[in-house]
Design a protein around this motif. Structure first.
Motif: not given
Length: 202
Positions: A123-138
């Motif tokens: 669950k956190p893997m999916v969020f931080y590696f897939l969802v997270f980059p969609q909201f934060i400009d890395l």
């Protein structure tokens, strides 16, 4: 980072964190079976695990995913075995009235269990590696924005899980009869075993 971006990220993270999963079930059961302090220690371990994933994304540790993936597999298996053991123990446990059991010698066990749960949970893997980059400009991350992101994540995850810890205390207060305790132990044990199966299968 703009305030609107931070607020939007907080809302998405809170929704993701409050969705029932291995960590929420573990915190809830730990609170009812042991104490609020024990559940807070477990929540702290989960929070540290979330911060590890955050650093992995922010500092491009994902480049080493080929090395980290096998390690996560072993962590997931070990964590699943231990959680299944806890589940069986709860099912077979003789019902006794709830009381805050001493956990002074098991402080690191609660923290480590939370860390295991987070690192082995998809669950956190999916969020931080897939969802997270969609909201934060890395591509435009600065040290200041990184610290803001980590603060938001740590605060949101910890407080959300702590909320489940308080919920466990409320459940404990009203489950005083022996039959209710026996049923609750079995339900908690089954949930733990389901979590273990979920970790191995994923």
């Amino acid at each position: 980072m703009e305030l609107a971006t931070i607020i939007n990220f907080f809302i998405i993270l809170f929704i993701f964190a409050i969705i029932p999963g291995p960590a929420t079930f573990a915190v809830l059961s730990t609170s009812t079976q042991y104490s609020l302090i024990a559940s807070i220690l477990l929540a702290t371990g989960v929070t540290v695990g979330d911060l590890f994933y955050t650093c992995a994304v922010l500092f491009s540790f994902s480049l080493f995913s080929e090395i980290l993936t096998p390690i996560f597999i072993y962590i997931r298996i070990l964590g699943a075995i231990y959680i299944a053991y806890l589940g069986l123990s709860l099912i077979l446990k003789k019902p006794t009235k709830f009381k805050d059991q001493k956990i002074k010698k098991n402080l690191w066990i609660q923290f480590s269990l939370g860390l295991f749960l987070c690192l082995s949970n998809p669950k956190p893997m999916v969020f931080y590696f897939l969802v997270f980059p969609q909201f934060i400009d890395l591509n435009n991350i600065t040290l200041k924005s990184s610290l803001i992101i980590m603060t938001v994540i740590a605060t949101t995850v910890f407080l959300t899980l702590t909320m489940f810890g308080f919920l466990g205390q409320i459940i404990k207060k009203y489950l005083l009869k022996e039959k209710s305790l026996k049923l609750f132990n079995r339900i908690s044990g089954i949930l733990f075993i389901i979590v273990a199966y979920y970790l191995i299968k994923s």
